[in-house]
Design an enzyme around this catalytic site. Structure first.
Site, mmCIF file in Angstrom:
data_model
loop_
_atom_site.group_PDB
_atom_site.id
_atom_site.type_symbol
_atom_site.label_atom_id
_atom_site.label_comp_id
_atom_site.label_asym_id
_atom_site.label_seq_id
_atom_site.Cartn_x
_atom_site.Cartn_y
_atom_site.Cartn_z
ATOM 1 N N THR A 26 0.838 -1.198 0.000
ATOM 2 C CA THR A 26 0.000 0.000 0.000
ATOM 3 C C THR A 26 0.867 1.240 0.000
ATOM 4 O O THR A 26 1.905 1.270 0.670
ATOM 5 C CB THR A 26 -0.963 0.087 1.209
ATOM 6 N N ASP A 66 -0.081 3.772 1.394
ATOM 7 C CA ASP A 66 -0.416 4.455 2.650
ATOM 8 C C ASP A 66 0.521 4.095 3.799
ATOM 9 O O ASP A 66 0.551 4.787 4.810
ATOM 10 C CB ASP A 66 -1.851 4.101 3.086
ATOM 11 N N ARG A 99 -5.564 7.434 3.546
ATOM 12 C CA ARG A 99 -6.719 6.994 4.330
ATOM 13 C C ARG A 99 -6.602 7.494 5.775
ATOM 14 O O ARG A 99 -6.466 8.697 5.951
ATOM 15 C CB ARG A 99 -6.904 5.469 4.255
ATOM 16 N N GLU A 130 -5.428 13.207 3.368
ATOM 17 C CA GLU A 130 -6.860 13.168 3.023
ATOM 18 C C GLU A 130 -7.735 12.834 4.235
ATOM 19 O O GLU A 130 -8.900 13.216 4.301
ATOM 20 C CB GLU A 130 -7.118 12.143 1.903
ATOM 21 N N ARG A 157 -4.738 28.683 -2.819
ATOM 22 C CA ARG A 157 -5.104 27.718 -3.850
ATOM 23 C C ARG A 157 -4.965 26.326 -3.239
ATOM 24 O O ARG A 157 -4.047 26.091 -2.449
ATOM 25 C CB ARG A 157 -4.174 27.808 -5.072
ATOM 26 N N HIS A 169 -4.493 10.294 -7.628
ATOM 27 C CA HIS A 169 -3.953 9.013 -8.074
ATOM 28 C C HIS A 169 -2.588 9.103 -8.740
ATOM 29 O O HIS A 169 -1.994 8.069 -9.055
ATOM 30 C CB HIS A 169 -4.968 8.307 -8.976
ATOM 31 N N GLN A 211 -0.168 9.690 -7.166
ATOM 32 C CA GLN A 211 0.659 9.041 -6.144
ATOM 33 C C GLN A 211 0.706 7.529 -6.301
ATOM 34 O O GLN A 211 1.569 6.860 -5.751
ATOM 35 C CB GLN A 211 0.114 9.349 -4.744
HETATM 36 O O1 F6P Z 1 -5.272 2.739 0.026
HETATM 37 C C1 F6P Z 1 -4.656 3.346 -1.046
HETATM 38 C C2 F6P Z 1 -5.462 4.509 -1.514
HETATM 39 O O2 F6P Z 1 -4.743 5.063 -2.580
HETATM 40 C C3 F6P Z 1 -5.832 5.522 -0.437
HETATM 41 O O3 F6P Z 1 -4.751 6.343 -0.094
HETATM 42 C C4 F6P Z 1 -6.996 6.223 -1.078
HETATM 43 O O4 F6P Z 1 -7.884 6.760 -0.135
HETATM 44 C C5 F6P Z 1 -7.676 5.109 -1.797
HETATM 45 O O5 F6P Z 1 -6.714 4.108 -2.035
HETATM 46 C C6 F6P Z 1 -8.289 5.530 -3.102
HETATM 47 O O6 F6P Z 1 -8.772 4.389 -3.725
HETATM 48 P P1 F6P Z 1 -9.588 4.355 -5.093
HETATM 49 O O7 F6P Z 1 -9.678 5.731 -5.646
HETATM 50 O O8 F6P Z 1 -8.828 3.418 -5.954
HETATM 51 O O9 F6P Z 1 -10.923 3.813 -4.712
#
Ligand code: F6P
Length: 359
Positions: free
Chosen positions: A137, A139, A183, A234, A277, A283, A285
């Protein structure tokens, strides 16, 4: 020996390097390898199970994504199926999956995924599947391992964005608020923010007070630094508040977290009167070439997963416990989501160098 590989959940740079290392290590032992496409969909008749040979994994270690594809809506224990009226009902299809694996002669499975996929792996193991996990992950929120592959690449992507934001923020005397993924964990924000000399870092582990955030920005202003960089995870939320969620989740999908940067940006603008701003790095990332660190870690994980199968470490996942790769029972890693330790030296140094956490 016939083993299968599966990649599930959100993709992370390094997945292909795990696949390559596992396939080569297994074939060099004389084993056969197949790939289950799109999580476990390939074992549920909703996608394919394909042979994986040395040729299939040639030249893929440096590529982002996964050649096996993935899904974050493929939990076989509650698999969503569309009904005639357009609604979705979730079914337990795990028995069907076990039977299909048996029919295909699959003797062991390497499941590469985050906490959701590891939970599925653990439940399949309880049903008798011989399974080994590989934690993945961006994360970095899986317990039991110092880090997961994909995290370093995501931090570097965020860092590059922070560097770029600095020059435009300074030119315009603006506050830039950048939201990164993670997350319920703030690792990407913390590491990229500290490495990128952010002024404010907001993470879920330290609920913020927007007035403290603005105090920091105004104090910089008073010292002639008329721009500020705010990196926000986030999952960050204000004291007494809750995480920001976005839009509707698809059936079988976890709730979508995010969208907090825009709200924070508007509040900073209102309170400080400064031009603000905001952006969501999103994504980006998850894409791109894995860094050298992630490629090496992923390769080590792939090789170690095959050794774990040879050793019969069912229900274990491979993990980095520096400097070694070890195996740990998945069930232990699932007990809690790894989150930023707010007493960690990275947090201490951030504070000591003047970074505000908005607390
Ligand atoms: O768990 C990885 C992750 O990229 C999180 O950081 C993010 O909240 C989530 O997946 C987004 O997932 P998707 O847009 O693929 O549903």
């Amino acid at each position: 020996m016939r083993i299968a590989l599966s990649t599930g959940g959100g993709d992370a740079p390094g997945l292909n390097a795990v696949i390559r290392a596992a396939v080569l290590s297994a074939i060099n032992r004389g084993w056969e390898v197949v790939g289950i496409k799109r999580g476990f969909a390939g074992l549920l008749g909703e996608d394919e199970v394909v042979p994986l040979t040395k040729d299939s994994v040639r030249g893929i270690a440096h590529l982002g994504g996964t050649i096996l594809r993935t899904t974050n809506r493929g939990n076989p224990f509650c698999y969503p199926r569309k009904q005639a009226d357009g609604s979705y009902v979730e079914f337990d299809r795990s028995d069907e999956l076990m039977e299909n694996a048996r029919k295909l002669g699959i003797e062991a499975v390497i499941s590469i995924g985050g906490d959701g996929s590891l939970d599925i792996a653990n439940k399949l193991c309880a049903k008798g599947m011989k399974i080994v996990g590989v934690p993945k992950t961006i994360d970095n929120d899986v317990s039991g391992t110092v880090t997961t592959f994909g995290f370093d690449t995501a931090v570097n992507t965020a860092l590059e964005a922070i560097d770029k934001l600095h020059t435009t923020a300074e030119s315009h005397d603006r506050v830039m608020v950048m939201e990164v993924m993670g997350r319920e964990a703030g690792f990407i924000a913390l590491h990229s923010g500290v490495a990128g000399s952010a002024d404010v870092i907001l993470i879920p582990e330290i609920p913020y007070d927007i007035r403290r955030v603005c105090d920091k920005i105004m104090s910089r202003d008073a010292h002639g630094r008329h721009f500020s960089i705010v990196v926000v995870a986030e999952g960050a939320y204000p004291k007494g508040g809750s995480m920001h969620t976005m839009g509707e989740s698809m059936p079988g999908e976890a709730r979508r977290i995010g969208g907090v940067a825009d709200q924070i940006g508007r509040e900073i603008g209102r309170i400080t009167g400064k031009e603000v701003r905001s952006l969501v790095l999103g994504h980006l990332q998850r894409g791109g070439q894995p860094t050298g660190y992630d490629r090496l870690l992923a390769t080590r994980f792939g090789g170690a997963a095959v050794r774990a199968i040879a050793d019969g470490k069912w229900g274990h996942m491979v993990a980095l416990q520096t400097p070694h790769i070890v195996t740990v029972p998945i069930v232990e890693c699932l007990q809690e989501t790894k989150r930023v330790d707010t007493t960690h030296d990275v947090v201490q140094t951030a504070r000591a160098t003047g970074i505000s956490f908005g607390d």
